[in-house]
Design an enzyme around this catalytic site. Structure first.
Site, PDB file in Angstrom:
ATOM      1  CB  SER A 138       3.688   3.973  -7.920  1.00  0.00           C
ATOM      2  OG  SER A 138       3.046   2.825  -7.386  1.00  0.00           O
ATOM      3  CE1 TYR A 151       8.476   1.887  -6.459  1.00  0.00           C
ATOM      4  CE2 TYR A 151       6.265   1.126  -5.906  1.00  0.00           C
ATOM      5  CZ  TYR A 151       7.173   1.610  -6.831  1.00  0.00           C
ATOM      6  OH  TYR A 151       6.778   1.831  -8.129  1.00  0.00           O
TER       7      TYR A 151
END
Length: 260
Positions: A138, A151
């Site tokens: 990501s 995250y």
């Protein structure tokens, strides 16, 4: 010509499901891996993909997957897609259990599967000339943002693991590829992050022109693996045009400036 076989984790929804479907459309043999048997059964019925029910955070499940693959055919490519985000609060207010879940699936799960399948990939490379390990990370693994502590940390770690793996496998005909998406509109991923809060889900994408879809990422993954075996796309960062950077998102129409 050998029909290649690819293993896709997290294949029951979102990017993983779209990737499995696109590989099947391109004629690959696919083994879709996920926890939810009913979702995998639907994928198999609609595409002809092979499936295997496994939770990649459990070593016993990963060992069983390895054994099944070894008995059922060659493995030429692995797509480490399984992942997730849980919670979007500050570092101070975060629940450590959410961080643990994110590390277990995004980092440790990826390591388990990669380690278990590497011997099979090496054998596959002998047959067709090369093998592939592609990991979906990501843009959150490159740029921190408020509310993203857990995250961010998990994806920073995953990015680091991919870079290390590429160095460790240097000299072998195994491509190590990273695909790092920015804003992708996948309902389940975002709702999981916000605890099922649909209002927060809608607010994320409101007035954003054409956020990426799961199929956009799947198309990129298949393209990367179908390039000639000597071509390695080390890292692919993919964002919608409306997202110039992690912190720069345009809402509303995209229009050319008037010429001077």
């Amino acid at each position: 010509m050998t029909t290649k076989r690819v293993v896709v984790t997290g294949a029951s929804s979102g990017i993983g499901e779209a990737t499995a479907r696109r590989f099947r459309a391109h004629g690959w043999n696919v083994v879709g891996v996920a926890r939810r048997a009913e979702r995998l059964a639907k994928l198999a019925a609609e595409t002809g993909a092979d499936t295997f029910v496994a939770n990649i955070t459990k070593q016993s499940d990963v060992d069983a997957l390895r054994d099944y693959l070894a008995k059922s055919g060659p493995v030429h490519s692995l797509v480490n897609n399984a992942g997730g985000a849980f919670g979007a609060t500050s570092v101070e207010d975060s629940d450590p259990a959410d961080w643990q879940r994110m590390f277990d699936v995004n980092v440790l799960g990826m390591q388990r599967v990669t380690s278990a399948l590497l011997p099979l990939l090496r054998r596959g490379a002998l047959a067709v000339g090369h093998a592939d390990i592609l990991t979906v990370t990501s843009t959150a693994g490159f740029t921190s943002y408020e509310g993203g502590g857990g995250y961010n940390a998990a994806k920073f770690a995953a990015h680091g693991v991919v870079g290390t793996l590429r160095l460790e496998l240097a000299g072998e005909p195994i491509r190590v590829i990273e695909v790092a998406p920015g804003m992708v509109k996948t309902e389940e991923f975002t709702l999981n992050r916000f605890g099922g809060d649909s209002d927060r889900y809608e607010a994320i994408y409101r007035d954003v022109v054409d956020p990426l879809s799961a199929d956009d990422i799947a198309e990129t993954i298949v393209h990367a693996l179908e390039l000639p075996g000597h071509v390695n796309l080390d890292m692919i960062t993919i964002r919608p045009v409306a997202q110039a950077a992690q912190h720069k998102l345009v809402r509303g129409p995209l229009t050319p400036k008037a010429s001077s």
